[in-house]
Design a protein around this motif. Structure first.
Motif: not given
Length: 294
Positions: A196-225
């Motif tokens: 139960p707690v691992l599934a909850t944490v897994l959902v938190f992790t999936i939502v974080y990686h899917w919705n996070e945008f700032f790291q892509g803007l900082v770490l990627m120099n090309k729009a293709d990435h």
């Protein structure tokens, strides 16, 4: 024994049902409104006349997005990021939470590591040192920069650690008596009970990686990435006028940034809406799947 409910009890249950239905509608309304805007034509969306139902029903926004190669690339990058990031975070959280659930006598560095975890959860070195570190590790324009940039959420580690600590100690003691080692105890006994707690944490992790945008803007120099959310945040659909035929021109005349953005937002929400029902059962499941009889 079944007892007859009082009128006050029935009234209370009825009010609960009404409140829950209203809460559900409030959660669904923004999603439905976004879908309605994305399926409406340019004039209706610009006039603000769209609410519960699309006006000037059209799939032109979705056709334009699907034909945009950069959107599909960004979508695939986000899928990769979620797959790699969730797997790495899941095992890192599990392997770190188990020893930290022990007492300081059983695991001597426990208190020191816990203080370090609390410190890094509350404070960080800032954006520039983080970027220089990622650059020195060769994480620029790499999917691993997106994956490892937030690979170990400390809050999730604490959640899983406290869950394991609340499990009956007799389970581990009986396994030790039967000759099981730490790895066998972790994966054969604690892992199934902690689903139960691992599934909850897994959902938190999936939502974080899917919705996070700032790291892509900082770490990627090309729009293709760019991952999907960085693409939605930074760029609009690229249109080459020299390659547009008569049908494309007609379709673009029915589009606006409002309808395109609504379509992009709805498509980006869709994977999470599909995944969540499969993990929801663990949120309502009992905390302990087994018990030790005295």
């Amino acid at each position: 024994m079944v007892t007859e409910r009082s009128a006050l009890s029935r009234l209370f249950n009825g009010l609960n049902v009404v409140v829950l239905i209203l809460t559900m509608l409030l959660c669904l309304l923004p999603v439905w409104y976004t879908l309605s805007i994305s399926l409406s034509d340019k004039a209706a969306a610009a006039a603000g006349s769209v609410f519960l139902w699309p006006k000037g029903f059209t799939f032109d926004s979705y056709r334009t997005i699907v034909n945009d190669s950069q959107f599909l690339k960004s979508f695939f990058i986000s899928v990769q990021r979620v797959a790699y990031g969730s797997a790495i975070s899941f095992f890192a959280i599990l392997l770190m939470s188990y020893p930290l659930s022990k007492t300081s006598k059983e695991f001597r560095p426990r208190n020191i590591i816990m203080w370090l975890l609390i410190f890094v959860m509350l404070f960080n070195g800032g954006l520039v040192p983080w970027y220089l570190t990622m650059k020195s590790l060769g994480m620029i324009n790499s999917i691993w920069g997106l994956v490892l940039g937030g690979g170990l959420p400390v809050f999730n580690v604490i959640l899983v650690m406290n869950y394991i600590r609340n499990m009956p100690r007799e389970l581990e003691e009986s396994a030790l008596i039967d000759g099981a080692g730490p790895w066998r105890i972790l994966f054969s006994i604690l892992l199934p009970l902690a689903m139960p707690v691992l599934a909850t944490v897994l959902v938190f992790t999936i939502v974080y990686h899917w919705n996070e945008f700032f790291q892509g803007l900082v770490l990627m120099n090309k729009a293709d990435h760019y991952p999907l959310q960085s693409y939605i945040r930074q760029v609009a659909v690229v249109i080459d006028p020299t390659k547009m035929d008569e049908e494309s021109v007609k379709r673009m005349s029915n589009l606006s940034n409002q309808t395109l953005n609504a379509a992009k937002i709805f498509i980006s929400m869709l994977p999470l809406l599909v995944i969540y029902p499969f993990l929801q059962k663990y949120f309502v499941k009992g905390i302990t799947l087994g018990s030790v009889k005295g």
